[in-house]
Design a protein around this motif. Structure first.
Motif: not given
Lengths: 190, 190
Positions: A45-46, A49, A121, A170-173, A166, A148-149
């Motif tokens: 997913r990252f 980045e 990350l 901030v990108r939260v996965e 979010r 990056a998240g």
């Protein structure tokens, strides 16, 4: 992540008060095979980045962060909850409220290991109210590094942490997002 | 283990009072490549022992234990330093004195994850006075499980812990044994 959701349904235990115990594979006893797959999924997913560092918080984030770092081929840094005399005085610090322990504590990372050239990350096992993640985000901001998240294993999506973080951009996965848990042990994913 | 000794000489910092800081690769920032090699080395030394579980103590043992567990293809269990309400009351407990923090604390593991059918390899980052290792050994004994031995990354061999624990018949394998450190920063391996 289906492998994780299946494992939560198989081995997780729901207790009244929205408590999910996954201590047989995630945060007391650890299944290294599952964590390795989790690390690979965060990498998937990252990976574009330009991550230079994985940041987590002791103790239950460390195993997940280590396997994630292996996938990215970058170092892990874990925030410590108490200042010890073996850590340099030159640290970034922020505060985290623990709902499990009903107290507020300082978290620290050494300035030596985080700076404006890093792209970070953040990894943690749970996201609920978001206190730990907020503390880690603040640490990264203090260092001048870029976020990056955040990669979260289990998000209690019925609590506010994910939404608030979010909304800050901030990108939260999260690999498993729980919509609801009931006092009689039922669990539904989003 | 030469790779480890080289890294200690390159990146470790010796401070007065026999303090060795290796927090840039072992116990604050973590190099996953090095830890993976450390895990493989413990596997090489203990692979014929029928290990069913890796036991360590939070926080700095966790990363090392995870990569060791990956090599053995068995679960990790980490002892927690404080009882939280998310851990079952059904736990084994023992006491550890921290010289770094100048206090005594309880360590616990859930009875669910350790029993007489297990053969346990204990992993930790440092062995000096042996207090943490003694606490972990006591936990395993309480559970009725068998102790295959202890895998230690760095042993301060000029302190008594290793000698005392070996004299109890526990096999201790340390990957780097330090004979002496001086206040002006010199370090000699055994």
């Amino acid at each position: 992540m289906q492998l994780l959701k299946d494992r939560i349904l198989k081995d997780g235990k729901v207790f009244p008060g929205n408590v999910l115990k996954v201590d047989c594979f995630l945060n007391h006893q650890i299944d290294p095979k599952l964590l390795k797959e989790i690390g690979k999924e965060f990498y998937r997913r990252f990976k574009d980045e330009g991550i230079t560092k994985i940041l987590t918080i002791e103790a239950s984030g460390i195993g997940i962060a280590c396997f994630t770092a292996e996938a990215f081929e970058v170092p892990v840094l874990f925030a410590k909850k108490n200042q010890t005399k073996n850590i340099a005085s030159d640290v970034y610090t922020s505060k985290v409220e623990s709902y499990t322990h009903s107290r507020i504590y300082d978290i620290i990372v050494s300035k030596e290991f985080l700076n404006k050239n890093d792209k970070v990350l953040i990894i943690d096992d749970f996201l609920a109210q978001g206190s730990a993640l907020n503390g880690l985000i603040e640490l990264v901001k203090n260092s001048g590094a870029e976020i990056a998240g955040a990669g979260i294993v289990i998000e209690k999506a019925f609590q506010n942490g994910g939404k608030i973080i979010r909304s800050q951009g901030v990108r939260v996965e999260s690999l498993a997002r729980i919509e609801s848990m009931t006092d009689d042990g039922k669990l539904v994913f989003l």
